[in-house]
Enzyme design. Structure first.
Site, PDB file in Angstrom:
ATOM      1  N   GLU A 133      25.651  -2.376  -4.416  1.00  0.00           N
ATOM      2  CA  GLU A 133      25.563  -1.340  -4.977  1.00  0.00           C
ATOM      3  C   GLU A 133      24.158  -0.853  -5.552  1.00  0.00           C
ATOM      4  O   GLU A 133      23.950  -0.929  -6.839  1.00  0.00           O
ATOM      5  CB  GLU A 133      26.467  -0.840  -5.834  1.00  0.00           C
ATOM      6  CG  GLU A 133      27.919  -0.471  -5.226  1.00  0.00           C
ATOM      7  CD  GLU A 133      29.108  -0.313  -6.043  1.00  0.00           C
ATOM      8  OE1 GLU A 133      28.710  -0.497  -7.315  1.00  0.00           O
ATOM      9  OE2 GLU A 133      30.211   0.219  -5.861  1.00  0.00           O
ATOM     10  N   GLU A 171      34.357  -0.449  -0.327  1.00  0.00           N
ATOM     11  CA  GLU A 171      35.384  -0.819  -1.589  1.00  0.00           C
ATOM     12  C   GLU A 171      36.054   0.518  -1.853  1.00  0.00           C
ATOM     13  O   GLU A 171      35.495   1.682  -1.700  1.00  0.00           O
ATOM     14  CB  GLU A 171      34.488  -1.133  -2.755  1.00  0.00           C
ATOM     15  CG  GLU A 171      33.681  -2.214  -3.055  1.00  0.00           C
ATOM     16  CD  GLU A 171      32.951  -2.626  -4.288  1.00  0.00           C
ATOM     17  OE1 GLU A 171      33.453  -2.036  -4.943  1.00  0.00           O
ATOM     18  OE2 GLU A 171      31.914  -3.163  -3.904  1.00  0.00           O
TER      19      GLU A 171
HETATM   20  C1  GAL Z   1      31.960  -1.388  -7.857  1.00  0.00           C
HETATM   21  C2  GAL Z   1      31.302  -2.834  -7.494  1.00  0.00           C
HETATM   22  C3  GAL Z   1      32.483  -3.925  -7.649  1.00  0.00           C
HETATM   23  C4  GAL Z   1      33.545  -3.857  -8.598  1.00  0.00           C
HETATM   24  C5  GAL Z   1      34.151  -2.419  -8.632  1.00  0.00           C
HETATM   25  C6  GAL Z   1      35.093  -2.156  -9.694  1.00  0.00           C
HETATM   26  O1  GAL Z   1      31.264  -0.493  -8.371  1.00  0.00           O
HETATM   27  O2  GAL Z   1      30.762  -2.971  -6.487  1.00  0.00           O
HETATM   28  O3  GAL Z   1      31.880  -5.277  -7.689  1.00  0.00           O
HETATM   29  O4  GAL Z   1      32.793  -3.995 -10.032  1.00  0.00           O
HETATM   30  O5  GAL Z   1      33.124  -1.532  -9.010  1.00  0.00           O
HETATM   31  O6  GAL Z   1      35.813  -0.741  -9.707  1.00  0.00           O
END
Ligand code: GAL
Length: 697
Positions: free
Chosen positions: A164, A320
């Site tokens: 990110e 994710e």
């Molecule tokens: C994302 C991040 C992950 C984790 C996740 C939690 O933005 O890439 O590592 O922190 O959020 O929601």
């Protein structure tokens, strides 16, 4: 401008992941937080859930390079062999989002400084200054070492560079960054005269006589120069992108596997995603529901459509999302039964060929121990785990969707530079919010069942029937000419207020507000007439013989314009407010197309009224389906696919041929394998994935 000069969209890479021909399923896997005996259990459960890909090593720099230049890959070797032996592919990260303690100790000048001058310390995560030569050298060293060691490993399906970019920090106001900003400005403007002209520094006596006097736009006594801030946003984006491309090139030199980095489409204001989409091999995105939003499925769909658009329509990866609640919102609402599948299939319907979660096994320690996980603290006896296993099976059953595409007749304009510029201080009204406009227009199309893409205003738009500019504050003369050509060629353009105001230097266009779109819209803006807080006004509609069905009165808010007509017909007139009797909504014909202008803020219901004749101009038909029923279509080589998601609380039918193309006879439910009746029922909260034979679609 010829079509060759249009800004290209999406990755140039034509391939996909090596070794996986079904929908990717899995998540971030951080086994270094657990004793190795747990790993065996992990892979057994991964197989039970149908996991075929895991993202590993994202935050592992301190373990992989415990001291500068000393590597320890033994644990990662063991992990990768275990996964490989169990048929699970890896999305191997470069760990450069989280440099180790030794790095910040050795290179304190690489720490990020905030706009207010705070030096950010170690003990959380977040990269060092993207401009720091020390950071870039260290990032490249660990990347090259990983590329050399694992670049040809058969388990390797994908490289996951960094994490990110732009979060949790992006802009850096340190001396290191200031020096790099000056270099960037020299390359952009060549001379100080050029910079002074572009930034309009004669205003408030800001003229620079020496390059060394030019700095980053740190906190100032009054409002900082907006053109300087806009350039600093561009510089920050370019610095982050340069970090990415350096790592990508190092991996390309060592490995055939494609390279991605996980975006936060629609949520990361520091990255210009259309520029990034051209640099990755595969576009991927992270998305988290906004719990406070009761219709968060619309925000999800927006992010997914934006991601697909950044990918130029190619398949993309959801890298994710959360199996249930997150841990970082004020109130972390858990997903209710069935919501996990609805979210996942909405992404899939909108072009994702991967459904990945953060994270596989819940962390016992650290800042994210209350975040949802595929394997939660409650273990395999939990509802979340049962839904994870069921989702894995459903995605496997829907695997033939892989490679099929979503197409849209409508483009919503999205230009990060305009969003940066409009977001600066001292604009005519604090109530004007570009994202609010984009979201509201998007919501209208979502409710109407009209599929949209997002598009950059400089790209080739000729494939669309309708282009909408909900908030194009910064619009270059070239982009305005592109939009005008779109209308001339027969397209329908709808422009909302506070668009076409400034050029790329945040300077008002010569000729006044909206001047670059004068030919397309047949109207310009003489003066802004923003409303007081909470004030509303009435607009009387009149079809004027050109907009059939446009009658009645609408309530509007926030904004009005004092318009100067230049050929457009008036189809809406202010009844009250600052300019009673003045035009509010106009329609213009130009070339073979039509240009609409909306000079006030309409809510999602009022937009329905105005959009009806706009759809008619564009030759578009809303789906006619109930608003709670999300229906998306993907087209494959031999068949089309329909993903239908019922967000309501009672069963709904996809009875309309508008959604399926024809009655559903001959369609197959991919999840149950059953033939489908003409009347396709979707249970309350349910999801159906159908194959619709091309012959009848
Ligand atoms: C994302 C991040 C992950 C984790 C996740 C939690 O933005 O890439 O590592 O922190 O959020 O929601």
């Amino acid at each position: 401008m010829t079509s060759a000069q249009h800004r290209p969209v999406g990755p140039r890479y034509e391939g996909w992941l090596t070794g996986i021909d079904s929908i990717c399923y899995g998540g971030d896997y951080n086994p270094e937080q657990w004793p190795e005996e747990v790993w065996e259990q992990d892979v057994t459960l991964m197989r039970e859930a149908g996991v075929n890909l895991v993202s590993i090593g994202i935050f592992s720099w301190a373990l992989l390079e415990p001291r500068e230049g000393e590597f320890d890959f033994a644990w990662l070797d063991r992990l990768i062999e275990l996964l490989h032996a169990n048929g699970i592919h890896i999305d191997l990260a470069t760990p450069t989002a989280s440099p180790p303690a030794w790095f910040f100790h050795a290179y304190p000048q690489a720490r990020v400084v905030t706009r207010e001058g705070t030096v950010l310390g170690f003990g959380s995560r977040g990269m060092a200054s993207p401009s720091s030569p020390d950071y870039r050298a260290a990032a490249l060293r660990i990347t090259e070492a990983l590329g050399d060691r694992y670049g040809s490993h058969p388990a390797l399906a994908l490289w996951h560079v960094h994490n990110e970019y732009g979060a949790p920090v992006s802009e850096d106001y340190s001396p290191t960054s200031a020096a790099a900003f000056r270099d960037w400005l020299r390359a952009r403007y060549t001379t100080l005269d050029g910079l002074n002209a572009a930034w309009g520094t004669r205003f408030w006596g800001q003229v620079y006589g020496e390059w060394e006097h030019v700095g980053v736009p740190a906190a100032t006594p009054s409002v900082a120069n907006p053109a300087q801030r806009l350039d600093f946003a561009r510089f920050t984006n370019d610095s982050l992108l340069a970090c990415f491309t350096a790592e990508r090139d190092a991996l390309h030199a060592r490995s055939q596997a494609p390279v991605t980095t996980n975006f936060m489409a629609a949520e990361c204001p520091s990255t210009d995603l259309f520029a990034w989409g051209r640099e990755v091999d595969v576009v991927s995105n992270d998305h988290y529901l906004t719990a406070a939003d009761p219709r968060c499925e619309v925000g999800l769909a927006l992010a997914a459509d934006l991601t697909r658009s950044v990918a130029g329509g190619k398949p993309w990866m959801l890298l994710e999302h959360s199996p249930s609640g997150v841990n970082w919102q004020p109130r972390n609402v858990a997903k209710r039964p069935g919501e996990m599948a609805r979210s996942a299939f909405s992404h899939v319907g909108r072009g994702a060929d991967a459904v990945m979660f953060f994270q596989w096994r819940a962390s016992r320690s650290g800042a994210e121990k209350f975040h949802g996980a595929m394997l939660p603290h409650a273990g395999t006896s939990s509802r979340v785990w049962r839904e994870i296993v069921a989702l894995g099976a459903d995605l496997a059953a829907a695997s033939e969707l892989v490679g099929s595409r979503v197409s849209a007749d409508v483009a919503l304009l999205w230009d990060q530079e305009s969003l940066w510029a409009q977001g600066l201080e001292w604009r005519p009204s604090v109530d004007v919010d570009a994202r609010e406009r984009i979201n509201t227009f998007y919501d209208r199309f979502w409710r109407d069942g009209v599929q949209v893409d997002f598009a950059h205003p400089s790209q080739d738009l000729s494939g669309y029937k309708l282009v909408v500019a909900p908030a194009s504050y910064l619009l270059t003369a070239e982009s305005a000419a592109n939009l005008t050509r779109f209308v001339e060629g027969g397209g329908t353009l709808l422009v909302s207020f506070f668009s076409g105001i400034v050029n790329e230097f945040d300077a008002v266009h010569e000729g006044g507000f909206l001047a670059p779109l004068r030919d397309a819209l047949g109207v310009t803006v003489e003066e802004f007439l923003p409303l007081r807080a909470g004030e509303t006004l009435q607009v009387a509609l009149d079809d004027a013989g050109v907009a059939p069905g446009l009658t009645g009165t609408l309530t509007a808010s926030v904004w009005a314009d004092d318009l100067t007509l230049a050929g457009a017909s008036v189809v809406g007139t202010y009844l009250d407010g600052p300019a009673p009797g003045a035009p509010a909504i106009t329609r213009n014909t130009h070339g073979s197309g039509t240009g609409w202008y909306l000079s006030t803020q309409l809510d999602v219901d009022a937009l329905a009224t105005v959009l009806a004749p706009v759809y008619a101009d564009a030759g578009l038909t809303p789906s006619g389906l109930p608003e709670e029923l999300e229906v998306i279509r993907r087209s494959g080589a031999a068949a089309d696919y329909v993903v239908a998601i019922n967000h309501g609380s009672s069963p709904l039918s996809v009875e309309s041929s508008a959604a399926l193309g024809t009655p559903a006879a001959g369609a197959t439910d991919l999840i149950t394998g059953a033939e489908v009746d003409a009347d396709v029922k979707v249970e309350a909260g349910g999801v159906r994935v159908l194959r619709v034979p091309r012959a009848i679609s």
